[in-house]
Motif scaffolding. Structure first.
Motif, PDB file in Angstrom:
ATOM      1  N   MET A  91       7.551  -4.617  -1.405  1.00  0.00           N
ATOM      2  CA  MET A  91       6.142  -3.923  -0.943  1.00  0.00           C
ATOM      3  C   MET A  91       6.015  -2.521  -1.497  1.00  0.00           C
ATOM      4  SD  MET A  91       3.647  -3.847   1.452  1.00  0.00           S
ATOM      5  CE  MET A  91       4.337  -5.112   2.850  1.00  0.00           C
ATOM      6  N   HIS A  92       6.783  -1.691  -1.460  1.00  0.00           N
ATOM      7  CA  HIS A  92       6.679  -0.106  -2.392  1.00  0.00           C
ATOM      8  C   HIS A  92       6.234  -0.678  -4.003  1.00  0.00           C
ATOM      9  CE1 HIS A  92       7.194   3.791  -2.539  1.00  0.00           C
ATOM     10  NE2 HIS A  92       7.562   3.463  -3.535  1.00  0.00           N
ATOM     11  N   ILE A 126      -2.919  -5.623  -4.602  1.00  0.00           N
ATOM     12  CA  ILE A 126      -1.425  -5.150  -4.472  1.00  0.00           C
ATOM     13  C   ILE A 126      -1.274  -6.485  -3.052  1.00  0.00           C
ATOM     14  CG2 ILE A 126      -0.749  -4.094  -2.197  1.00  0.00           C
ATOM     15  CD1 ILE A 126      -2.033  -1.567  -2.792  1.00  0.00           C
ATOM     16  N   ALA A 159      -0.250   1.756  13.025  1.00  0.00           N
ATOM     17  CA  ALA A 159       0.194   1.924  11.577  1.00  0.00           C
ATOM     18  C   ALA A 159      -0.416   2.858  10.414  1.00  0.00           C
ATOM     19  CB  ALA A 159       1.096   0.988  11.318  1.00  0.00           C
ATOM     20  N   PHE A 160      -1.191   2.717  10.255  1.00  0.00           N
ATOM     21  CA  PHE A 160      -2.133   3.401   9.128  1.00  0.00           C
ATOM     22  C   PHE A 160      -2.912   4.739   9.408  1.00  0.00           C
ATOM     23  CE2 PHE A 160      -5.678   4.920   6.633  1.00  0.00           C
ATOM     24  CZ  PHE A 160      -5.319   3.901   5.542  1.00  0.00           C
ATOM     25  N   PHE A 161      -2.953   4.283  11.451  1.00  0.00           N
ATOM     26  CA  PHE A 161      -2.893   6.013  10.804  1.00  0.00           C
ATOM     27  C   PHE A 161      -2.078   6.549  10.674  1.00  0.00           C
ATOM     28  CE2 PHE A 161      -6.580   3.986  11.941  1.00  0.00           C
ATOM     29  CZ  PHE A 161      -7.528   4.782  11.888  1.00  0.00           C
ATOM     30  N   ARG A 162      -1.210   6.331  12.533  1.00  0.00           N
ATOM     31  CA  ARG A 162       0.333   6.360  12.401  1.00  0.00           C
ATOM     32  C   ARG A 162       1.629   7.246  10.252  1.00  0.00           C
ATOM     33  NH1 ARG A 162       0.991   3.390  16.936  1.00  0.00           N
ATOM     34  NH2 ARG A 162       2.812   2.189  15.060  1.00  0.00           N
ATOM     35  N   GLY A 163       1.326   6.167  10.174  1.00  0.00           N
ATOM     36  CA  GLY A 163       2.062   6.502   8.758  1.00  0.00           C
ATOM     37  C   GLY A 163       3.318   6.442   9.008  1.00  0.00           C
ATOM     38  N   ARG A 164       4.317   6.858   8.510  1.00  0.00           N
ATOM     39  CA  ARG A 164       5.844   6.608   8.686  1.00  0.00           C
ATOM     40  C   ARG A 164       6.730   7.255   9.107  1.00  0.00           C
ATOM     41  NH1 ARG A 164       8.236   1.681   4.745  1.00  0.00           N
ATOM     42  NH2 ARG A 164       6.683   3.892   3.906  1.00  0.00           N
ATOM     43  N   ARG A 167       1.279   5.273   4.087  1.00  0.00           N
ATOM     44  CA  ARG A 167       0.683   4.655   5.592  1.00  0.00           C
ATOM     45  C   ARG A 167      -0.121   2.953   4.730  1.00  0.00           C
ATOM     46  NH1 ARG A 167      -0.871   8.267   8.603  1.00  0.00           N
ATOM     47  NH2 ARG A 167      -1.069  10.510   7.824  1.00  0.00           N
ATOM     48  N   SER A 226       1.195  -0.450   6.593  1.00  0.00           N
ATOM     49  CA  SER A 226       0.138  -1.075   7.571  1.00  0.00           C
ATOM     50  C   SER A 226       0.348  -2.522   6.886  1.00  0.00           C
ATOM     51  CB  SER A 226      -1.547  -0.989   7.999  1.00  0.00           C
ATOM     52  OG  SER A 226      -1.545  -0.493   6.155  1.00  0.00           O
ATOM     53  N   LEU A 242       2.890  -9.690  -3.325  1.00  0.00           N
ATOM     54  CA  LEU A 242       3.153  -8.981  -2.786  1.00  0.00           C
ATOM     55  C   LEU A 242       3.661 -11.219  -2.036  1.00  0.00           C
ATOM     56  CD1 LEU A 242       1.374  -7.278   0.167  1.00  0.00           C
ATOM     57  CD2 LEU A 242       3.859  -6.675  -1.273  1.00  0.00           C
ATOM     58  N   ALA A 254       3.027  -4.576   9.128  1.00  0.00           N
ATOM     59  CA  ALA A 254       3.063  -4.041  10.198  1.00  0.00           C
ATOM     60  C   ALA A 254       2.114  -5.088  10.220  1.00  0.00           C
ATOM     61  CB  ALA A 254       2.014  -3.128  10.844  1.00  0.00           C
ATOM     62  N   GLU A 280       8.737   9.575   6.799  1.00  0.00           N
ATOM     63  CA  GLU A 280       9.260   9.299   5.825  1.00  0.00           C
ATOM     64  C   GLU A 280       9.250   8.599   4.357  1.00  0.00           C
ATOM     65  OE1 GLU A 280      12.878   6.726   7.200  1.00  0.00           O
ATOM     66  OE2 GLU A 280      13.123   8.880   6.217  1.00  0.00           O
ATOM     67  N   VAL A 306       2.390  -1.703  -3.914  1.00  0.00           N
ATOM     68  CA  VAL A 306       1.555  -0.236  -3.828  1.00  0.00           C
ATOM     69  C   VAL A 306       1.302   0.732  -5.156  1.00  0.00           C
ATOM     70  CG1 VAL A 306       0.780   1.693  -2.151  1.00  0.00           C
ATOM     71  CG2 VAL A 306       1.478  -1.178  -1.375  1.00  0.00           C
ATOM     72  N   ARG A 314      -4.308   6.851  -3.244  1.00  0.00           N
ATOM     73  CA  ARG A 314      -3.986   5.411  -3.325  1.00  0.00           C
ATOM     74  C   ARG A 314      -2.158   5.568  -3.053  1.00  0.00           C
ATOM     75  NH1 ARG A 314      -3.036   0.385  -7.922  1.00  0.00           N
ATOM     76  NH2 ARG A 314      -1.003  -0.451  -6.486  1.00  0.00           N
ATOM     77  N   LEU A 345       6.734 -12.573   0.163  1.00  0.00           N
ATOM     78  CA  LEU A 345       6.939 -11.555   1.277  1.00  0.00           C
ATOM     79  C   LEU A 345       5.721 -12.384   2.283  1.00  0.00           C
ATOM     80  CD1 LEU A 345       9.004  -9.571   1.284  1.00  0.00           C
ATOM     81  CD2 LEU A 345       7.029  -7.937   0.770  1.00  0.00           C
ATOM     82  N   MET A 373      -0.419  -2.380  15.891  1.00  0.00           N
ATOM     83  CA  MET A 373      -0.066  -2.783  14.665  1.00  0.00           C
ATOM     84  C   MET A 373      -1.337  -1.909  13.252  1.00  0.00           C
ATOM     85  SD  MET A 373       1.723  -5.404  14.002  1.00  0.00           S
ATOM     86  CE  MET A 373       2.436  -6.051  15.562  1.00  0.00           C
ATOM     87  N   VAL A 374      -2.474  -1.946  13.976  1.00  0.00           N
ATOM     88  CA  VAL A 374      -3.174  -0.579  12.990  1.00  0.00           C
ATOM     89  C   VAL A 374      -2.897   0.467  13.130  1.00  0.00           C
ATOM     90  CG1 VAL A 374      -5.644  -0.755  12.674  1.00  0.00           C
ATOM     91  CG2 VAL A 374      -4.936  -3.158  14.051  1.00  0.00           C
ATOM     92  N   GLU A 415       1.693   0.933   3.004  1.00  0.00           N
ATOM     93  CA  GLU A 415       2.517   0.683   3.218  1.00  0.00           C
ATOM     94  C   GLU A 415       2.985  -0.509   4.735  1.00  0.00           C
ATOM     95  OE1 GLU A 415       6.441   1.401   0.643  1.00  0.00           O
ATOM     96  OE2 GLU A 415       5.069   2.485  -0.297  1.00  0.00           O
TER      97      GLU A 415
END
Lengths: 381, 221
Positions: B72-73, A273, B4-9, A237, A241, A277, A244, B11, B76, A231, A282, B1-2, A239
């Motif tokens: 969101m942060h 999670i 995004a999970f593999f790329r990350g951001r 990642r 996804s 939200l 998105a 920062e 998670v 986690r 959100l 879209m999906v 966050e």
């Protein structure tokens, strides 16, 4: 956490990602050793002891309730399914008897996000949304079990299909075993640990019981820490996804839910999670729905990993049954517009009642996940 | 879209939020300069009004984006909870800087004009000081330099006392009512902008329970 002397923005020291990743690999290895030990421990007890113990789960409903209650007690379907794989791989529980238990684990795992939703009880509108988001998962899993369990009991199609899929990957028949590199890699350590236990405890049955206890402990602890570390490792990642998927629905949400769950090895984490939200507005309930369904598929990775360690075709079959059951469940409900949102609508109705009577929400959670399955086991055993 | 999970951001969310706050301060500076230019002889115009309103709107949108990211942060991961709470609070301060700068433009709209005023140089000096304070705060926020943040808090604290004196002076002044009101409001808005900047800076140097409490005794800072 900031201490009274520490500025807010000063971030506490964190484990560097590569070290955390190595830690996860080590924990995963220990988890697989735990599964191997469980299988050996159960075999070591002997059928004279285990047959009467597990005779009651030959009743499908009792098996279902055992799966629910076990998952609620350990708060993790991954622990339950890994244990079931161990039981099946050892030959103590047959594949047919294990299928309802796997279905029960699917239902039981939804208790976590329902409990999380109860934390919003003081604010009615937030609670309505949170409780809906949590219980739509309950309703979906229960409805799918209502349809698929009788079909499985009368036709055996689910485990037969899973057996066929397993046959695509390994050679052999039900009851046999296969050579897996994972099994070979974890076998020596599992044997070493068992040897140590047998040296300390003279009685073979007592040693086997201790081995089982240690194995379940190892499975529980390692999964807990795998989830915790993964986690932290993939938080950004997740966050990215989820961001998105915020305004999207359907396939994207299912895939995002699946990926996040595979990453953190816990559907409870993914669905929990979603609760804040949704409660905060959100994420719309109907956009959270496919993510929740994706989590159902993602969580099956744990049983598949466990089956790799066990090296039993039966174990692999029950692991694939878990995956197949969840994929089929989505295919039965999600593609059809008239059926798709039935779990959501039912959850909304329950949430409306729960908002008026918060004690009813607590009674539902306790009754559905603890009292009902417990009474079911008592009556059906 | 999906993917995004593999790329990350690249920062973390908190770094992203910090970057957004810095850009909100830069936008705040734009609104502040545009609005105060109007008070110092530029006067009201459609273009000035448009710049002030649209930049303020961008600040508001950025605030909403920050809130969503923080929500969101915190869903998670809970390890950054103190920082999330702090950012949730100070993003409001960053947004309010834009609001008070916008109010400056309202002064010009109501007819305030300091271009030919006797105290023009003094009024202008405070404007420049606050403009510089916004810039310095943005740079300090980006670097998270605690020593610099404390220095700015101390400097800004001195301004607050000055503004109080100026507001009192406006009440006692023998000039016309419109001159007195314009000065009282002008210094009041400068005070509020300065105070919001100080609130933001406290997040760099103080623990969470002391957030916003820059006006404690100096020895407690």
């Amino acid at each position: 956490m900031a201490t009274p002397q520490q500025p807010i923005m000063a971030r506490s020291a964190r484990l560097p990602s590569p070290i955390r990743a190595l830690l996860v690999v080590a924990l995963l290895y220990a988890f697989l050793v735990g599964v191997k030990m469980l299988e050996s421990g159960i075999k070591g007890i002997g059928s004279d002891y285990t047959d009467p113990l597990f005779a009651s789960v030959s009743n499908p409903l009792a098996g279902l309730f055992v799966g629910i209650l076990a998952t609620v007690l350990v708060q993790s379907s991954s622990v339950t399914t890994a244990t079931i794989v161990g039981l099946v791989a050892s030959g103590v529980v047959g594949v047919e008897a294990a299928v309802p238990m796997i279905m029960g684990a699917n239902i039981g795992t939804t208790v976590t996000n329902t409990l999380v939703s109860l934390t919003n009880a003081r604010r009615s509108e937030q609670f309505r949304l949170a409780f809906t988001a949590a219980t739509m998962h309950d309703f979906f899993n229960v409805l799918v079990v209502i349809v698929l369990l009788p079909l499985e009991v009368f036709t055996g199609f689910l485990h037969a299909s899973a057996s066929w899929i397993a046959g695509l990957f390994v050679e052999g028949n039900l009851g046999g075993s296969f050579d897996s590199p994972v099994k070979a890699a974890v076998g020596w350590l599992a044997n070493l640990a068992e040897g140590v236990i047998e040296t300390i405890i003279a009685s073979p049955v007592a040693a086997a019981i201790v081995t089982i206890a240690v194995a379940i402990g190892v499975i529980f602890v390692t999964l807990t820490f795998i989830t915790k570390n993964m986690r932290a490792l993939v938080a950004d990642r997740i966050e990215a996804s989820l961001n998105a998927a915020l305004a999207k629905s359907g396939t994207i949400g299912i895939v995002v839910g699946m990926l996040v769950t595979i990453a953190v090895q816990s559907s409870s984490i993914t669905t929990s999670i979603l609760i804040p939200l949704v409660a905060s507005g959100l994420l719309m309930v109907r956009n959270a729905y496919p993510i929740t369904l994706g989590a159902n598929i993602g969580t099956t990775i744990t049983a598949l990993l466990a089956a790799m360690a066990a090296g039993s075709i039966d174990g692999l079959t029950i692991a694939f049954t878990h995956t197949l059951f969840n994929v089929l469940g989505i295919m039965l409900v999600y593609p059809w517009p008239r059926v798709r949102y039935i779990p959501v609508v039912l959850a909304e109705r329950l949430a409306n009642v729960a908002v008026r009577s918060k004690s009813l929400a607590v009674a539902y959670t306790f009754g559905a996940f603890v009292v009902f399955p417990f009474l079911g086991i008592l009556v059906l055993r | 879209m999906v993917m995004a999970f593999f790329r990350g951001r690249g920062e973390s969310t908190l770094d992203e939020v910090k970057g957004t706050l810095v850009s909100m301060l830069a936008d705040g500076r734009t609104v502040f300069d545009t609005a105060t230019d109007a008070v110092f002889g530029g006067g009201k115009s459609k273009q000035t009004k448009q710049t002030v309103r649209s930049t303020d709107q961008e600040i508001n949108t950025a605030q909403q984006r920050v809130r969503r990211s923080l929500m969101m942060h915190s869903a998670v991961t809970t390890v950054d909870l103190p920082a999330v709470l702090a950012y949730m609070s100070i993003v409001k301060d960053a947004e309010r800087i834009g609001d008070y700068a916008k109010n400056m433009y309202d002064l010009a709209k109501y007819g305030a004009n300091f271009e030919l005023a006797e105290d023009h140089d003094e009024l202008l000096a405070y404007r420049d000081a606050v403009g510089q304070l916004i810039d310095d705060a943005a740079a300090t926020f980006a670097s998270q330099d605690e020593a610099q943040a404390q220095k700015l808090i101390d400097k800004a604290d001195g301004f607050l006392t000055d503004y109080d004196h100026k507001i009192k002076a406006a009440f006692r002044s023998e000039g016309t009512a419109d001159q007195a009101v314009a000065r009282a409001l002008y210094y009041r808005y400068l005070k509020r902008i300065t105070a919001h900047i100080m609130n933001m800076l406290t997040a760099i140097v103080m623990p969470i329970e002391r957030l916003d409490y820059y006006d404690e005794a100096p020895e407690d800072r």
